[in-house]
Design an enzyme around this catalytic site. Structure first.
Site, mmCIF file in Angstrom:
data_model
loop_
_atom_site.group_PDB
_atom_site.id
_atom_site.type_symbol
_atom_site.label_atom_id
_atom_site.label_comp_id
_atom_site.label_asym_id
_atom_site.label_seq_id
_atom_site.Cartn_x
_atom_site.Cartn_y
_atom_site.Cartn_z
ATOM 1 N N GLU A 31 0.837 -1.194 0.000
ATOM 2 C CA GLU A 31 0.000 0.000 0.000
ATOM 3 C C GLU A 31 0.871 1.243 0.000
ATOM 4 O O GLU A 31 1.950 1.239 0.597
ATOM 5 C CB GLU A 31 -0.934 -0.011 1.218
ATOM 6 C CG GLU A 31 -1.967 -1.117 1.174
ATOM 7 C CD GLU A 31 -2.972 -1.033 2.327
ATOM 8 O OE1 GLU A 31 -2.895 -0.072 3.125
ATOM 9 O OE2 GLU A 31 -3.825 -1.915 2.422
ATOM 10 N N HIS A 83 -8.277 1.244 1.605
ATOM 11 C CA HIS A 83 -8.076 1.176 3.061
ATOM 12 C C HIS A 83 -8.976 2.188 3.782
ATOM 13 O O HIS A 83 -8.515 3.051 4.542
ATOM 14 C CB HIS A 83 -6.613 1.421 3.424
ATOM 15 C CG HIS A 83 -6.204 0.749 4.709
ATOM 16 N ND1 HIS A 83 -4.969 0.194 4.907
ATOM 17 C CD2 HIS A 83 -6.888 0.533 5.868
ATOM 18 C CE1 HIS A 83 -4.893 -0.321 6.115
ATOM 19 N NE2 HIS A 83 -6.054 -0.128 6.722
#
Length: 525
Positions: A260, A278
């Protein structure tokens, strides 16, 4: 006044709480790692979210840092072992975004069941593909819950409202807790075989990494749907892509990814995939909650010594801290005493609590003993890193609590096992607040452990007190207090002397050469 740095964007309420509690706070966001390293030495506390990376290099520069507060659950951006070795408490806020994350998982489950993102895209493109988007009901379906902690339990509660059956796998889930949650406790293989939907709510550890693997997927029902709002590493992304393409997995909704930010991922574009960036904790309520919680927790620690939601230290409520403080002071002094007197060839250390002490939380007392004890080995030790330093040295640490109450209303005993056998010291509290030594190596002796002291083992014969007093007096050493103890008349005796300043080496040799002296050691508290 403690000083805290907020280095990531956080709700303003966090800074307000720090200032209300009398803590100086600076808000400096977007710092580079070099800029953070340059200023972090000024601060006692560091409040962060996910952007700031707390590396060993940052911790080396954080010479005054006592606590790191993560506004959120995950601490992937903090080197927790390095923080522990530097004596820095690491806290998170596991409950502030629990509802938000659980609701996001439920939302993704609905989106999977009714193919909502694809249907939206198709409809807004001017198509009317009603027959293409045939969904499934959630009612009476089996939800497989991997992880039945705080977030998982909320998901289970919401699933019951949807009339779903819930089967849960969690190694720490007891039968009683499963009944309380209204879930069926199952093995992981049973969950894979029975679940129509699987949602993950477990931390990423060596045991859980890749828990959804190719082998695991092969055990699942055809047409299963998988939701992950926990950690990306829980799922083998390549195996999931293959299963989606084959149709064995009907759909997957991922809020988290192995790498990420996930601006590129092999899963993107795979049929049946729903992805979000997220967003589990991304609600205004959650952001406010975690900001408030991290500020309150850090303030409690910096002001009162309270420890909440720490990952590397036992919890100690702000209400407990004042009551435990005198015990921890006593424990640290006893640990320091035994460390200064018996620190060679150690095998184990045990902390025994009797009477009122046995009714208290033993972990902070043990931490204080180890901090005092390990101070004989290093000058950069506190309650946080002492257990790690002891473990590094292979020291066996034991906690023992006795229900009995002996001569003293409360008693703390610290014993070490050496090649010469066990050696122990014991202390109590006078007036529930004043630490007092009451026994040393089997000899009853009452003494305050404070400042500079001399420990002398001598033969119990007339004239010795006069000789030691004359020797120290001629050397210009002023004696504050005499503390005497002996085994039997004429046998071995112990003398603890409180002196106004540390006794220099030449004077120590004079004392060693006095008639009847067996051992002399300089102590400092």
């Amino acid at each position: 006044m403690p000083k805290v740095l907020i280095s990531d964007k956080m709700d303003p309420k966090a800074a307000e709480i720090f200032r209300e509690r009398g803590i100086e706070v600076d808000e400096k966001t977007g710092l580079s790692k070099e800029e953070l390293a340059e200023i972090i030495g000024e601060y006692d506390g560091l409040a962060i979210r996910s952007s700031t990376k707390v590396t060993p290099k940052i911790l080396e520069a954080a010479t005054n840092l006592k606590v790191i507060g993560r506004a959120g659950i995950g601490v992937d951006n903090i080197d927790v072992p390095a923080a522990s070795s530097h004596g820095v408490v690491v806290m998170n806020t596991p409950f502030g975004n629990s509802i938000t994350t659980a609701e996001h998982a439920i939302a993704l489950m609905f989106a999977l069941a009714r193919q909502l993102p694809e249907a939206d895209t198709s409809t807004q493109a001017g198509k009317w593909e009603k027959s293409k988007f045939m969904g499934v009901e959630l009612t009476h379906k089996t939800l497989g819950l991997i992880g039945a902690g705080n977030i998982g339990s909320i998901v289970a509660d919401r699933a019951h409202g949807l009339k779903m059956k819930v089967a849960a796998y969690d190694p720490f889930l007891s039968e009683e807790r499963a009944i309380e949650l209204g879930v069926e406790k199952v093995t992981l293989d049973e969950l894979f075989a029975r679940a129509d939907f699987i949602t993950l709510h477990t931390p990423l550890t060596d045991q859980t990494r890749g828990i959804i693997s190719a082998e695991a997927i092969a055990k699942m029902k055809p047409g299963v749907r998988i939701i992950n709002c926990a950690r990306g590493g829980l799922i083998d992304e390549a195996a999931l892509k293959e299963a989606l393409e084959s149709g064995h997995v009907a759909g997957a909704a991922l809020d988290v990814f192995v790498e990420e930010p996930a601006k590129e991922n092999a899963l993107f574009g795979t049929p049946g995939l729903i992805s979000t960036p997220h967003l589990g904790a991304s609600t205004s309520e959650a952001q406010i909650n975690v900001a408030i919680q991290v500020a309150e927790q850090m303030s409690d620690y910096l002001i009162d010594g309270g420890v909440t939601n720490a990952l590397n230290m036992p919890s100690l409520s702000a209400e407990e801290a004042p009551k435990l403080r005198p015990y921890m002071e006593l424990a640290e002094k006893l640990g320091s005493l035994v460390g200064q007197l018996a620190h060679d060839a150690l095998r184990s250390i045990s902390i025994e609590l009797e009477g009122a002490a046995a009714e208290l939380n033993p972990k902070p007392i043990t931490g204080a003993v180890l901090a005092g004890f390990m101070s004989a080995f290093t000058d950069t030790v506190n309650m946080v890193n002492a257990p790690y330093l002891a473990k590094e040295r292979g020291l066996d640490v034991r906690e023992i609590r006795h229900d009995r109450e002996g001569v003293y209303h409360t008693l703390v005993r610290v014993a070490v096992m050496t090649d010469e056998g066990e050696k122990s010291v014991a202390g109590t509290l006078f007036g529930e607040a004043a630490p007092r030594l009451v026994e040393i190596f089997g000899i009853n002796i009452e003494a305050d452990l404070d400042g500079a002291m001399l420990y002398i083992v001598n033969e119990d014969k007339p004239g010795f007190i006069g000789r030691i007093g004359t020797t120290l007096g001629e050397a210009g050493v002023n004696i504050g207090n005499f503390h005497l103890g002996r085994r039997d008349g004429g046998g071995e005796a112990i003398l603890l002397l409180s002196v106004d300043q540390r006794v220099e080496e030449p004077v120590m040799w004079q004392v060693c050469n006095l008639e009847g002296v067996k051992t002399v050691k300089s102590l400092s508290f």
